[in-house]
Design a protein around this motif. Structure first.
Motif, short mmCIF file in Angstrom:
data_model
loop_
_atom_site.label_atom_id
_atom_site.label_comp_id
_atom_site.label_asym_id
_atom_site.label_seq_id
_atom_site.Cartn_x
_atom_site.Cartn_y
_atom_site.Cartn_z
N LEU A 395 1.01 -1.26 0.11
CA LEU A 395 -0.12 0.05 0.14
C LEU A 395 1.08 1.13 -0.28
O LEU A 395 0.47 2.46 -0.92
N ALA A 396 1.94 1.33 1.06
CA ALA A 396 3.07 1.92 0.77
C ALA A 396 3.14 2.59 -0.38
O ALA A 396 3.39 3.69 -1.11
N GLU A 397 3.55 1.72 -0.86
CA GLU A 397 4.59 1.69 -2.47
C GLU A 397 3.48 2.11 -3.64
O GLU A 397 3.81 2.66 -4.39
N ALA A 398 2.33 1.74 -3.89
CA ALA A 398 1.07 1.69 -4.13
C ALA A 398 0.77 3.32 -4.09
O ALA A 398 0.87 4.34 -4.83
N SER A 399 1.15 4.29 -2.67
CA SER A 399 0.78 5.11 -3.07
C SER A 399 1.97 6.17 -3.32
O SER A 399 1.77 7.66 -4.04
N ASP A 400 3.53 5.74 -3.64
CA ASP A 400 4.39 6.74 -3.76
C ASP A 400 4.03 6.51 -5.71
O ASP A 400 4.40 7.37 -6.12
N ALA A 401 3.66 5.27 -5.86
CA ALA A 401 4.26 5.32 -7.61
C ALA A 401 2.77 6.43 -7.76
O ALA A 401 2.53 6.84 -8.93
N GLU A 402 1.78 6.15 -7.29
CA GLU A 402 0.45 6.77 -7.40
C GLU A 402 0.12 8.41 -6.81
O GLU A 402 -0.75 8.87 -7.29
N SER A 403 1.40 8.93 -6.52
CA SER A 403 1.34 9.97 -5.78
C SER A 403 0.79 11.05 -6.88
O SER A 403 0.70 12.37 -6.18
N CYS A 404 1.45 11.39 -8.04
CA CYS A 404 1.23 12.64 -8.82
C CYS A 404 0.29 12.42 -9.68
O CYS A 404 0.72 11.38 -10.96
N GLY A 405 -0.70 12.71 -9.32
CA GLY A 405 -2.06 12.68 -10.67
C GLY A 405 -3.45 13.47 -9.85
O GLY A 405 -3.51 13.53 -8.95
N SER A 406 -4.39 12.79 -10.33
CA SER A 406 -5.49 12.46 -9.78
C SER A 406 -5.92 11.81 -8.86
O SER A 406 -6.82 12.28 -7.77
N TRP A 411 -5.92 9.26 -1.80
CA TRP A 411 -4.14 7.69 -0.78
C TRP A 411 -3.82 9.01 0.51
O TRP A 411 -3.83 8.54 0.81
N LEU A 412 -4.06 10.66 0.34
CA LEU A 412 -3.94 11.51 1.29
C LEU A 412 -5.06 10.85 2.97
O LEU A 412 -3.99 10.43 3.41
N GLN A 413 -6.64 10.89 1.96
CA GLN A 413 -7.57 10.73 2.95
C GLN A 413 -6.28 8.61 3.26
O GLN A 413 -6.87 8.42 4.56
N ARG A 414 -7.12 7.46 2.67
CA ARG A 414 -6.06 6.55 2.87
C ARG A 414 -5.14 6.20 3.71
O ARG A 414 -5.43 5.69 4.58
N LEU A 415 -3.95 7.50 3.97
CA LEU A 415 -3.18 7.24 4.11
C LEU A 415 -2.96 7.23 5.66
O LEU A 415 -2.97 7.05 6.81
N ARG A 416 -3.84 8.27 5.77
CA ARG A 416 -4.47 9.02 6.91
C ARG A 416 -5.28 7.57 7.81
O ARG A 416 -4.84 7.90 9.19
N MET A 442 9.35 0.91 3.22
CA MET A 442 8.36 1.08 3.32
C MET A 442 8.59 3.15 3.90
O MET A 442 7.64 3.83 3.76
N GLY A 443 9.46 2.75 4.24
CA GLY A 443 9.88 3.77 5.17
C GLY A 443 10.59 5.51 3.94
O GLY A 443 9.48 6.59 3.88
N ALA A 444 10.18 4.99 3.47
CA ALA A 444 10.66 5.97 1.65
C ALA A 444 9.44 5.79 1.08
O ALA A 444 9.27 7.35 1.02
N ALA A 445 8.56 5.24 1.11
CA ALA A 445 7.56 4.58 0.27
C ALA A 445 6.83 5.50 0.52
O ALA A 445 5.82 6.18 0.28
N LEU A 446 6.29 5.72 2.28
CA LEU A 446 5.48 6.39 2.37
C LEU A 446 5.46 8.21 2.85
O LEU A 446 5.22 9.04 3.79
N TRP A 447 6.83 8.77 1.81
CA TRP A 447 6.86 10.21 1.75
C TRP A 447 6.04 11.00 1.93
O TRP A 447 5.96 11.92 2.59
N ASP A 552 11.96 10.72 -17.96
CA ASP A 552 10.48 9.73 -18.75
C ASP A 552 9.35 9.75 -18.20
O ASP A 552 8.32 9.56 -18.51
N ARG A 553 9.55 10.39 -16.89
CA ARG A 553 8.39 10.09 -15.98
C ARG A 553 8.78 11.80 -14.59
O ARG A 553 9.65 11.23 -13.88
N TRP A 554 7.65 12.10 -14.44
CA TRP A 554 7.75 13.08 -13.44
C TRP A 554 7.11 12.78 -12.13
O TRP A 554 6.56 11.93 -12.35
#
Length: 801
Positions: A395-406, A411-416, A442-447, A552-554
């Motif tokens: 879940l943490a790594e998915a939030s990292d990967a998908e944190s730039c977009g709609s 994601w912020l609500q789910r992380l809370r 995990m710690g890094a992915a949760l930025w 190639d990816r922002w």
């Protein structure tokens, strides 16, 4: 880049530090509640003690609700049950108060400073497993904050000077002897107490508190159920065998869906005999609850017992996806987990909560710990903790990967929501040999959680802890290092920040990892700039900007490079800085990335203000504030509002500048003042204050500051945006929105309050008891969020207008 952490409290759907909603009626305890209130008047620390499940938390909640008007700065509820680490008590209190201070001060110091001039009731719930830290914190805060009072719940006293211990007894079991009173209880109709006359109701109230609670809870599952002459003896006996413990009674009540009181009692009698070795007279209360939970567990099917035990691995709640991922295996499919969860909800073992459009589930703490014991007995605890960690790592790594977009808001609500589960998963990585590298991942992915949700200090704590455990020169360490460095300078700890970022840059270059090299370079460039090494910072940021443009990816952190480089450029070339920010903003818009865009808009506002382009500055600042309102970003709010004060002052509107300064002041108090690290803005703030005072005069300037300080956060944001603010109850003389949800009777009582009638006069006018009138008044104040009858009059006057 300045301190760009966003800050959003866990309790986003209620007032800061607000009391939990009572979802069931409060039965009995009137004398106990009054006694605790009197005890708090005499002692600044009152601890409610008693066996688990006896109702300590519910009594504390009721007392807190009754005392809200007595504490001008409110009543703050702190749930300690979810804490896994005793060292987190001060953090939990700070979070409940909404404090997101990012300085290097200890939490204890931050709390002592914040509470020093407050009149507030702090309710610390479930202290028993963090007793020492809770006691130490209470002793410190009570010695430094004279207006503070603490109401604690614990299975044992805190053991500090001045503590008033209030043992919470089980619900009363004795009944008024009807034969002695010469009264025959009437047989109640199938429609229950509502069909009785007033005289009949007074007789009904002679039932013990335990019986009243049993009847009330059974009626929630069997609406037609009443205690009458046909069943009162067996119900009374049942409540006696449950020893009047509320949780035990509630667990028994839910079984009424399938069993009669006699059947429940028969099973309880067997269970109690087994647990007490046949000595029914020597039944300890702590065994009573255990027996009740044992009995409830034994009534479940083997499949339900297994799922109960497995679900206990979650802390602070879980959703269906988490349950399916952690609890399903080769023998139990995901569909069976769904059916099993539904069954546990029916049995009141699992509680269903609604979070927006999603359902979440949780267990009472006693039930969860019981399940953990059973999980250990089954030999599954280690495996389930690992599966729990694996799920939340994904879940943490998915939030990292998908944190730039709609999907950022979702994601912020789910992380809370998953905060407690992330802490448990990280603790697993720290305490289990060989899991350090996974902890770094995990710690890094949760930025996005640490920075986007405003839990910067938590991020620093966990990353530092894990980095100390695994020192291998790996990609995971390089990534965790630059993210720890980012968090370090957001906290103002430049020395640690530079050390982390330098190591990350060196390690990522040695590993040949271009992506991590770019990020380390980017954030090191910013840290160097704020450490007055502008030349090196500019060189690093220029190279990082080129590398990010060619990638190639922002990502959201990568997009911040435009703001970081523009802030350096603004000192010599405003137009180049604006061009950089405009480019970054365009990329954000194309990606539907709003979190970074809100900070780019803030930078545009700041740099345009520095360049004297005040109207353009205000446009971008308001764009930033609207986005931050969507993200519920308490740290971002004062950044924008204080800068809007500077704009107003520069345009000659001294009164508006003063109001905005006051509003920002109140917001900074909760989080510290990271703006102080930005010299040009700090100087501008002082100039704004001096200019506004000179223009208005001391009295008018202080009035403007007071007006801003008195605004609720919602009203302050609306004022800053130029919207029509709706006065709210946080204002001293404010009023809530017109749709207050009062019943017809409550509206009648409110009108009589407005006419100046006392509770006794209201009772006479409406032909009700004085206690009923008092209850209506309490409900009105609670629904309107007001503290006095005078504010009710103000609310009615404004509503009529």
């Amino acid at each position: 880049m300045p301190t760009l952490a966003t800050d959003a409290a866990d309790s986003l759907t209620r007032e800061l530090g607000g009391l939990p909603v009572e979802v069931t009626s409060f039965v009995g305890r009137r004398e106990a509640a009054a006694g605790v209130k009197h005890a708090l008047a005499r002692s600044r620390l009152v601890t409610l003690t008693g066996v688990g499940g006896v109702g300590k938390s519910r009594l504390a909640l009721r007392v807190g609700r009754n005392l809200r008007r007595a504490f001008t700065d409110g009543v703050c509820w702190v749930d300690l049950a979810k804490l896994q680490n005793p060292g987190m008590v001060d953090r939990a209190v700070a979070a409940a108060l909404g404090l997101r201070d990012q300085s290097a001060r200890t939490y204890e110091t931050v709390l002592a400073h914040y509470l020093a001039d407050k009149t507030i009731l702090l309710i610390l719930d479930n202290c028993e497993h963090v007793l020492g830290p809770s006691a130490n914190l209470c002793a410190t805060l009570l010695s430094t904050a004279p207006g503070l009072r603490v109401l604690a719940t614990s299975r044992e006293p805190l053991g500090i000077e001045g503590e008033h211990i209030w043992p919470v007894a089980p619900l009363s079991l004795s009944e008024v002897a009807e034969s002695a009173r010469g009264i025959d209880k009437p047989t109640r109709s199938e429609h229950g107490p509502s069909a009785l006359s007033g005289a009949d109701r007074s007789v009904v109230s002679t039932y013990s508190e335990a019986v009243q609670l049993f009847e009330d809870r059974v009626r929630s599952v069997l609406p037609g159920f009443v205690v009458d002459r046909a069943n009162e003896r067996v119900v009374s006996r049942l409540c006696q065998r449950l020893d009047g413990v509320p949780l035990a009674i509630e667990l028994a009540a839910v079984r009424m869906r399938a069993l009669a009181p006699e059947q429940i009692l028969a099973r309880l009698e067997d269970r109690f005999r087994l647990l007490t070795g046949g000595s029914r007279a020597a039944l300890p209360r702590h065994q009573t609850l255990r027996a009740t939970v044992d009995w409830s567990f034994d009534l479940c099917s083997e499949s339900a017992r297994e799922l109960w035990a497995r679900c206990s691995v979650f802390v602070g709640g879980f959703d269906l996806a988490a349950a399916e991922a952690v609890c399903a295996d080769d023998q139990r499919s995901a569909a069976e987990v769904l059916d099993g969860i539904a069954g546990l909800v029916d049995k009141s073992i699992v509680i269903r909560d609604q979070r927006g459009t999603l359902a979440r589930y949780r267990m009472l703490d006693t039930i969860r710990h019981y399940g953990l014991e059973r999980l250990a007995e089954r030999g599954e605890r280690a495996a389930l903790l690992r599966r729990h960690r694996d799920y939340f790592l994904r879940l943490a790594e998915a939030s990292d990967a998908e944190s730039c977009g709609s999907g950022q808001l979702e994601w912020l609500q789910r992380l809370r929501w998953e905060r407690a589960n992330f802490w448990q998963a990280l603790d697993y990585c720290c305490s289990t040999p060989g899991e350090g590298r996974t902890g770094l991942r995990m710690g890094a992915a949760l930025w996005f959680y640490w920075v986007g949700c405003g839990f910067v200090r938590d991020g620093g704590y966990w990353l530092d802890r894990i980095l100390a455990l695994d020192t291998s020169p790996t990609k995971e360490r390089a990534r965790a290092m630059w993210r720890a460095g980012w968090i370090g300078y957001l906290q103002g700890d430049n020395e640690a920040s530079l050390a982390h970022l330098e190591e990350s840059l060196s390690l990522s270059r040695a590993l040949g990892d271009e992506a991590e090299t770019t990020y380390a370079m980017q954030f090191l460039g910013e840290a160097e700039t704020f450490d007055n090494n502008v030349v090196r910072g500019e060189v690093l940021l220029d190279e990082a900007l080129d590398r990010q443009r060619s990638s190639d990816r922002w990502t959201a952190p990568g997009l911040l490079v435009f703001a970081q480089r523009a802030w350096v450029a603004a000192h010599v070339d405003i137009e180049y800085a604006v061009a950089l920010l405009s480019e970054g903003r365009a990329v954000c818009v194309a990606l539907d990335e709003r979190w970074t865009r809100s900070w780019i808009d803030w930078h545009l506002g700041a740099i345009l203000w520095i360049g004297g382009r005040h109207q353009e500055s205000a446009v971008h600042l308001r764009k930033s504030l609207r986005t931050k309102r969507e993200f519920e970003d308490p740290l971002g709010f004062p950044f924008v509002i204080e800068l809007l004060a500077l704009v107003s002052s520069s345009e000659g509107d001294a009164e508006r500048a003063g109001v905005l300064l006051g509003a920002a002041e109140r917001m900074w108090q909760l989080i510290g003042r990271p703006l102080a690290g930005i010299r040009v803005l700090l100087a501008g703030s002082e100039t704004c204050r001096t200019r506004s005072r000179n223009a208005l005069g001391d009295q008018a300037f202080e009035a403007a500051i007071h007006k801003g300080r008195s605004m609720s956060q919602t009203d302050a944001i609306a004022y800053a945006l130029g919207e029509k603010a709706t006065p709210t109850a946080t204002e001293p003389t404010g009023a809530p929105p017109p749709q207050a949800g009062l019943t017809r009777r409550e509206q009648e009582v409110a009108d009589l309050i407005a006419r100046g009638q006392s509770n006794k006069e209201i009772a006479n006018t409406l032909v009700i008891s004085q206690r009923t009138a008092e209850t209506h008044v309490e409900n009105i104040l609670m629904k309107l969020g007001l503290r006095s009858r005078t504010q009710v009059v103000t609310w009615l006057t404004r509503r009529h207008r």
